[in-house]
Motif scaffolding. Sequence first.
Motif, PDB file in Angstrom:
ATOM      1  N   ASP A   1       8.630 -10.521   4.897  1.00  0.00           N
ATOM      2  CA  ASP A   1       7.892 -10.521   3.537  1.00  0.00           C
ATOM      3  C   ASP A   1       8.408  -9.327   2.987  1.00  0.00           C
ATOM      4  O   ASP A   1       8.267  -8.227   3.758  1.00  0.00           O
ATOM      5  CB  ASP A   1       6.291 -10.645   3.669  1.00  0.00           C
ATOM      6  CG  ASP A   1       6.020 -12.263   3.896  1.00  0.00           C
ATOM      7  OD1 ASP A   1       7.057 -13.077   3.914  1.00  0.00           O
ATOM      8  OD2 ASP A   1       5.141 -12.645   3.869  1.00  0.00           O
ATOM      9  N   ALA A   2       8.334  -9.065   1.680  1.00  0.00           N
ATOM     10  CA  ALA A   2       8.642  -7.879   1.081  1.00  0.00           C
ATOM     11  C   ALA A   2       7.408  -6.816   1.286  1.00  0.00           C
ATOM     12  O   ALA A   2       6.079  -7.286   1.408  1.00  0.00           O
ATOM     13  CB  ALA A   2       8.738  -8.196  -0.459  1.00  0.00           C
ATOM     14  N   LEU A   3       7.849  -5.593   1.276  1.00  0.00           N
ATOM     15  CA  LEU A   3       6.530  -4.634   1.268  1.00  0.00           C
ATOM     16  C   LEU A   3       5.934  -4.617  -0.134  1.00  0.00           C
ATOM     17  O   LEU A   3       6.459  -4.933  -1.122  1.00  0.00           O
ATOM     18  CB  LEU A   3       7.217  -3.095   1.409  1.00  0.00           C
ATOM     19  CG  LEU A   3       8.008  -2.796   2.714  1.00  0.00           C
ATOM     20  CD1 LEU A   3       8.483  -1.447   2.784  1.00  0.00           C
ATOM     21  CD2 LEU A   3       7.036  -3.106   3.914  1.00  0.00           C
ATOM     22  N   GLU A   4       4.641  -4.317   0.009  1.00  0.00           N
ATOM     23  CA  GLU A   4       3.686  -4.470  -1.337  1.00  0.00           C
ATOM     24  C   GLU A   4       3.680  -2.714  -1.455  1.00  0.00           C
ATOM     25  O   GLU A   4       3.129  -1.834  -0.640  1.00  0.00           O
ATOM     26  CB  GLU A   4       2.444  -4.778  -0.865  1.00  0.00           C
ATOM     27  CG  GLU A   4       1.582  -4.965  -2.029  1.00  0.00           C
ATOM     28  CD  GLU A   4       0.211  -5.454  -1.787  1.00  0.00           C
ATOM     29  OE1 GLU A   4      -0.797  -5.123  -2.547  1.00  0.00           O
ATOM     30  OE2 GLU A   4       0.158  -6.268  -1.061  1.00  0.00           O
ATOM     31  N   VAL A   5       4.275  -2.325  -2.584  1.00  0.00           N
ATOM     32  CA  VAL A   5       4.253  -0.705  -3.245  1.00  0.00           C
ATOM     33  C   VAL A   5       3.586  -0.691  -4.438  1.00  0.00           C
ATOM     34  O   VAL A   5       3.789  -1.469  -5.374  1.00  0.00           O
ATOM     35  CB  VAL A   5       5.678  -0.128  -3.051  1.00  0.00           C
ATOM     36  CG1 VAL A   5       6.302  -0.453  -1.422  1.00  0.00           C
ATOM     37  CG2 VAL A   5       6.801  -0.978  -3.663  1.00  0.00           C
ATOM     38  N   GLU A   6       3.339   0.578  -4.749  1.00  0.00           N
ATOM     39  CA  GLU A   6       2.944   1.188  -5.986  1.00  0.00           C
ATOM     40  C   GLU A   6       3.540   2.331  -6.065  1.00  0.00           C
ATOM     41  O   GLU A   6       4.035   3.208  -5.412  1.00  0.00           O
ATOM     42  CB  GLU A   6       1.576   1.224  -6.228  1.00  0.00           C
ATOM     43  CG  GLU A   6       0.786   2.329  -5.288  1.00  0.00           C
ATOM     44  CD  GLU A   6      -0.503   2.436  -5.775  1.00  0.00           C
ATOM     45  OE1 GLU A   6      -1.099   1.893  -6.564  1.00  0.00           O
ATOM     46  OE2 GLU A   6      -1.209   3.392  -5.464  1.00  0.00           O
ATOM     47  N   ILE A   7       4.097   2.848  -7.436  1.00  0.00           N
ATOM     48  CA  ILE A   7       4.522   3.960  -7.800  1.00  0.00           C
ATOM     49  C   ILE A   7       3.620   5.088  -7.332  1.00  0.00           C
ATOM     50  O   ILE A   7       2.266   5.080  -7.866  1.00  0.00           O
ATOM     51  CB  ILE A   7       4.942   4.263  -9.467  1.00  0.00           C
ATOM     52  CG1 ILE A   7       5.855   2.944  -9.744  1.00  0.00           C
ATOM     53  CG2 ILE A   7       5.548   5.173  -9.656  1.00  0.00           C
ATOM     54  CD1 ILE A   7       7.326   3.180  -8.776  1.00  0.00           C
ATOM     55  N   TYR A   8       4.070   6.065  -6.721  1.00  0.00           N
ATOM     56  CA  TYR A   8       2.915   7.241  -6.447  1.00  0.00           C
ATOM     57  C   TYR A   8       2.900   8.429  -7.507  1.00  0.00           C
ATOM     58  O   TYR A   8       3.806   8.522  -8.145  1.00  0.00           O
ATOM     59  CB  TYR A   8       3.493   7.977  -5.219  1.00  0.00           C
ATOM     60  CG  TYR A   8       2.682   9.120  -4.744  1.00  0.00           C
ATOM     61  CD1 TYR A   8       1.602   8.667  -4.375  1.00  0.00           C
ATOM     62  CD2 TYR A   8       3.124  10.471  -4.697  1.00  0.00           C
ATOM     63  CE1 TYR A   8       0.576   9.901  -3.865  1.00  0.00           C
ATOM     64  CE2 TYR A   8       2.284  11.319  -4.453  1.00  0.00           C
ATOM     65  CZ  TYR A   8       0.838  11.177  -3.992  1.00  0.00           C
ATOM     66  OH  TYR A   8       0.369  12.296  -3.611  1.00  0.00           O
ATOM     67  N   LYS A   9       1.732   8.578  -8.070  1.00  0.00           N
ATOM     68  CA  LYS A   9       1.552   9.308  -9.332  1.00  0.00           C
ATOM     69  C   LYS A   9       1.088  10.717  -8.790  1.00  0.00           C
ATOM     70  O   LYS A   9       0.535  11.185  -9.943  1.00  0.00           O
ATOM     71  CB  LYS A   9       0.719   8.729  -9.992  1.00  0.00           C
ATOM     72  CG  LYS A   9       1.059   7.358 -10.545  1.00  0.00           C
ATOM     73  CD  LYS A   9       0.182   6.677 -11.590  1.00  0.00           C
ATOM     74  CE  LYS A   9       0.435   5.097 -12.140  1.00  0.00           C
ATOM     75  NZ  LYS A   9       0.007   4.142 -11.428  1.00  0.00           N
ATOM     76  N   GLY A  10       0.838  10.979  -7.627  1.00  0.00           N
ATOM     77  CA  GLY A  10       0.303  12.186  -7.267  1.00  0.00           C
ATOM     78  C   GLY A  10      -0.983  12.077  -7.208  1.00  0.00           C
ATOM     79  O   GLY A  10      -1.895  11.110  -7.401  1.00  0.00           O
ATOM     80  N   LYS A  11      -1.689  13.228  -6.899  1.00  0.00           N
ATOM     81  CA  LYS A  11      -3.177  13.250  -6.487  1.00  0.00           C
ATOM     82  C   LYS A  11      -3.821  13.258  -7.832  1.00  0.00           C
ATOM     83  O   LYS A  11      -3.513  13.852  -8.743  1.00  0.00           O
ATOM     84  CB  LYS A  11      -3.567  14.549  -5.809  1.00  0.00           C
ATOM     85  CG  LYS A  11      -2.974  14.430  -4.265  1.00  0.00           C
ATOM     86  CD  LYS A  11      -3.281  15.530  -3.447  1.00  0.00           C
ATOM     87  CE  LYS A  11      -2.743  15.491  -2.299  1.00  0.00           C
ATOM     88  NZ  LYS A  11      -2.861  16.634  -1.286  1.00  0.00           N
TER      89      LYS A  11
END
Length: 84
Positions: free
Chosen positions: A74-84
């Motif tokens: 299955d595909a990885l579940e990712v989100e764009i990292y916006k920093g802290k």
Amino acid sequence: MSQSTKGKLNYRCPSCFIRDIDIDLFYDADQEEFYCLRCSFHGDENRVLQLNEQAKFRYGLINKRILSFNEDNDALEVEIYKGK
Ligand SMILES: [Zn+2]
């Protein structure tokens, strides 16, 4: 042989970088090309830029945060990292 100098911009050696070695290229004005002191790489600016662009395939997820590895195949579940 001309004196070793850096170019207008510092480019990293794509051949060394693929082996996790970060070293700047030098510029030979007579040959109008960049070369590496550590390995045998040499090439003009377009070649350096093209190969450095290719090396980025290793860092395709560098600006993403993995939320879930999910099940096998299955595909990885990712989100764009916006920093802290
Ligand atoms: Zn090199």
